[in-house]
Enzyme design. Structure first.
Site, short mmCIF file in Angstrom:
data_model
loop_
_atom_site.label_atom_id
_atom_site.label_comp_id
_atom_site.label_asym_id
_atom_site.label_seq_id
_atom_site.Cartn_x
_atom_site.Cartn_y
_atom_site.Cartn_z
CB CYS A 190 -2.12 0.98 5.46
SG CYS A 190 -3.48 1.09 4.31
NE ARG A 220 -7.54 2.62 5.84
CZ ARG A 220 -6.50 3.41 6.09
NH1 ARG A 220 -5.45 2.95 6.75
NH2 ARG A 220 -6.48 4.66 5.70
CB CYS A 251 -0.87 -0.04 1.26
SG CYS A 251 -2.05 1.28 1.35
CG HIS A 298 1.18 -4.12 5.36
ND1 HIS A 298 0.42 -5.23 5.63
CD2 HIS A 298 0.35 -3.22 4.78
CE1 HIS A 298 -0.83 -5.01 5.20
NE2 HIS A 298 -0.89 -3.79 4.71
CB CYS A 348 -1.72 1.62 -4.70
SG CYS A 348 -1.21 1.61 -3.01
#
Lengths: 163, 566
Positions: free
Chosen positions: B64, B478, B61, B68, B548
């Site tokens: 975000c 999220r 992403c 990760h 994306c």
């Protein structure tokens, strides 16, 4: 011309989707070939969205290189000023990724911090499939767009040296 | 007559969330959530060095990213049973909290605020009354007569020019837009200010992590942010104070602008507190780690079933078997080969595209289940789980926010109202305020520990021969994010990411039980199917983040909503 003006050259796009990455390829070629004076800043904006706003708001004059969705043959080059463009009617966004460049420009405008002049040089893509690299139709357009950009820069007194 | 609405952002770029909804008599009766792109990162990782996985996974992403990276290093450390130095833990906590502050501010103001705020209505606001309204909410210095007047003039100029700019995609005059003009003007002013504060968070994160998006200072075993108070090229006191100052400014904005705005919107749209609950099973993971092993946390995690706060059951460590053993992903309705539900260690990722089939497969997103149940994740889950466990910081913020909503709405609003579309926004703002407080706490902890002379940031990982497995989790903006790894002879054999938007946006499972997005839409009102503002309100309240993309320039704007009668 006034050499103290801050000038930005921004290439945007998604390198992973063939011609969608045109703006980024153009920035790479500019950086390979030319050395610009200190008041010119070049940025590979990629798909950075709202994160581009600090760069945009720090410039007096901004050039943007991108692809454009027009009914015209691939490789046709268009030039717009920001006044020519409309960021759309109803566009429900489903994620923060979908904040487009035009919306950011308008947001900067509303904050009273947009560059006094924005010029967009854009071409029509041929291939938006998932792969890296420009299509044969767009490869020759790269130099054409860069040449046009250099002409426009010249009217602001900017003459880069070859590296 | 039933109508079917399809919201599918067609940008000539792949990879978005598509929502289909059936509307009958002004109410949504059925909904489908479909991810339109396959994330192939798990396949890319096979055979690679586990120490590199975090650099790959954060490329899932562009929004975000950090989450990760962090989850990946925790996953490999879990497989190796590797502790990390406490400095590294605090630095990671700062990274995670500052990143979330940035993310929550952007989410609310840039993505969601215009679902509730009618910009054109701000033109008819009385400026003095706007100042009065804002003074009932906070002492923010930006809430001045001159500031509101200037904003109103700018909006007028834009409307006069016919270029509605960033507001062009709003739904002015929609019957569901019911804020008074003064609230709209105040919100537009804050919307414009929000850009400055998300930048401050962004900057703090870049100072700490070398780069943002896509941070560069993690490592399996710790962080690579060398600490030396006497060296100007490392993390030193000057940088730490710079970060602190930026976080304090962001905290001021969150507590005096963002949280009060969401409280006001919740109160002024109190009818909406009855919509959008959907799945009320909640799952959150603990975070803001307080020790080297991951057994003590400043933010609690756990599960709640059926909205019953007394059912709360905590996750208590990075090794908690209650988390580890109860998760499966179902592909019965997803574009992968088969119809299994498997534990992440056992899964394979073999695509099998069929086109959109209402009663068959219709999404690239898998359907995660916890003890066979769909779970809602995200700030609401985290706040609910904390509230139910009596976590004092959560209780304090929730009780304060609910009492302010109640007094503005003129009616008693209890914690039950949080199971709703505005409730998700309120929980997110509460979480942002808590994270701002905790970021400063953990800054103190880091500086105190450096003060003892401890400059350790890294423990070297060693990979054994043979097969080992690990999992790691992180409470991302999220919601609960987990990664799962199988390592053989020091190389990745299998890697799976179970991401928050998979939990929330996932499709039906093998039993036909809908996922949280789908369930939350059923029962939503719909005033005008051509202008599906209500669907956007509820879907945006989850903070969707699917893939994306960047817009191609489009001089004319595009129509993204298709509506057809069934």
């Amino acid at each position: 011309m006034d050499n103290t003006q801050s000038i930005g050259i921004l290439g945007v796009g998604n390198l992973l989707l063939a011609d969608e990455g045109f703006g980024v390829h153009a920035i790479n070629r500019l950086q390979e070939r030319y050395i610009f004076p200190k008041n010119v800043e070049i940025l590979d904006g990629g798909t950075a969205g709202i994160m581009l706003s600090p760069f945009i708001e720090s410039k007096d004059i901004l050039f943007v290189i991108d692809v454009v969705n027009m009914e015209a043959p691939a490789g046709t080059v268009y030039e717009f000023s920001s006044q020519d463009l409309n960021s759309g009617t109803i566009q429900p966004r489903m994620s923060p990724h979908q904040v487009g460049l035009l919306e950011i420009l308008d947001l900067c405008q509303l904050r009273g911090k947009a560059p006094s002049r924005v010029e967009l040089i854009a071409t029509v893509p041929a291939d938006l499939s998932t792969r890296i690299g420009l299509s044969p139709a767009l490869l020759p357009v790269l130099d054409k767009v860069i040449e046009r950009l250099l002409q426009r820069l010249q009217t602001f007194g900017i003459m880069p040296k070859c590296s | 007559m039933a109508q079917r609405i399809v919201i599918d952002p067609i940008t000539r770029i792949e990879g978005h969330l598509r929502i289909d909804a059936e509307v009958e008599n002004g109410t949504i009766s059925k909904a489908w959530s479909s991810g339109q792109m396959w994330r192939g990162i798990e396949v890319i990782l096979q055979g690679r060095d586990p120490r590199d996985a975090w650099l790959f996974t954060q490329r899932i992403c562009g929004v975000c990213t950090t989450v990760h990276a962090l989850t990946s290093v925790r996953t490999v450390e879990n497989a190796l049973n590797l502790e990390i130095p406490i400095n590294a833990q605090y630095i990671r906590n700062l990274i995670m909290s500052i990143h979330a502050l940035h993310d929550h501010i952007v989410h609310f103001y840039v993505l969601s605020a215009l679902d509730w705020v009618d910009v054109v209505s701000a033109l008819s606001a009385d400026i003095k009354k706007t100042v009065q309204l804002s003074e009932t909410l906070s002492n923010w210095p930006g809430n001045s007569f001159n500031r509101f007047k200037a904003v109103q003039e700018k909006v007028q100029a834009i409307v006069d020019s016919g270029q509605l700019g960033p507001f062009a995609n709003g739904y002015w005059g929609h019957p569901a837009m019911t804020l008074p003009p003064e609230a709209n003007l105040m919100a537009v002013s804050h919307y414009l200010e929000a850009l400055d504060y998300q930048r401050k968070a962004d900057k703090a994160l870049a100072i700490l992590s070398g780069k943002n998006p896509h941070i560069q200072n993690l490592s399996v075993g710790g962080v690579t942010a060398a600490i030396n108070p006497d060296n100007e090229t490392t993390l030193n006191m000057e940088r730490l104070y710079w970060i602190k100052q930026l976080v304090e400014e962001v905290r001021g904005f969150v507590k005096q602008v963002y949280l009060p705005d969401v409280i006001a919107i919740g109160a002024l749209y109190k009818d909406w507190l009855a919509y959008g609950a959907g799945v009320t099973n909640y799952l959150a993971v603990p975070d803001m780690v307080l020790d080297t092993k991951g057994t003590s946390f400043d933010l609690p995690g756990g599960t709640i079933i059926d909205g019953d706060l007394t059912s709360v059951k905590p996750f208590t460590s990075f090794n908690d078997p209650y988390f580890k053993e109860n998760i499966v992903e179902s592909i019965a309705r997803s574009w992968y080969k088969g119809d299994w539900a498997k534990h992440p260690f056992e899964e394979e990722t073999v695509p099998d595209y069929t086109d959109f089939e209402d009663d068959g497969k219709y999404s690239w997103i898998k359907a995660p289940r916890f003890q066979e149940l769909p779970m809602q994740v995200g700030p609401l889950a985290q706040v609910m789980v904390g509230y139910a466990q009596g976590h004092s910081l959560t209780q304090q913020y929730v009780n304060d926010a609910l009492s302010r909503v109640s007094s503005l709405a003129g009616t008693k609003v209890g914690a039950g109202a949080l199971h709703s579309t505005p409730g998700r926004h309120l929980a997110r703002a509460i979480r942002a305020a808590m994270l701002a407080d905790l970021a400063l706490d953990h800054w103190d902890k880091l500086v105190d520990n450096i003060g003892t002379g401890d400059l350790e940031i890294f423990n070297k990982p060693t990979f054994p021969k043979g097969e080992i497995m690990g999992f790691g989790f992180h409470e991302a903006p999220r919601g609960a994010l987990s990664h799962w790894i199988v390592i053989n002879d020091g190389k990745i054999k299998n890697y799976q990411c179970v991401v928050p938007s998979t939990w929330n946006a996932g499709p039906r499972d093998g039993k036909g039980t809908p996922g949280p997005y789908e369930a939350s839409l059923v029962g939503n009102p719909m005033a005008d199917a051509q202008l599906p503002l209500e669907v956007l309100r509820t879907v945006h309240s989850f903070d969707p983040c699917i893939a994306c993309a960047v817009h191609m320039l489009d001089p004319h704007g595009r129509e993204l909503t298709k509506v057809k009668a069934l």
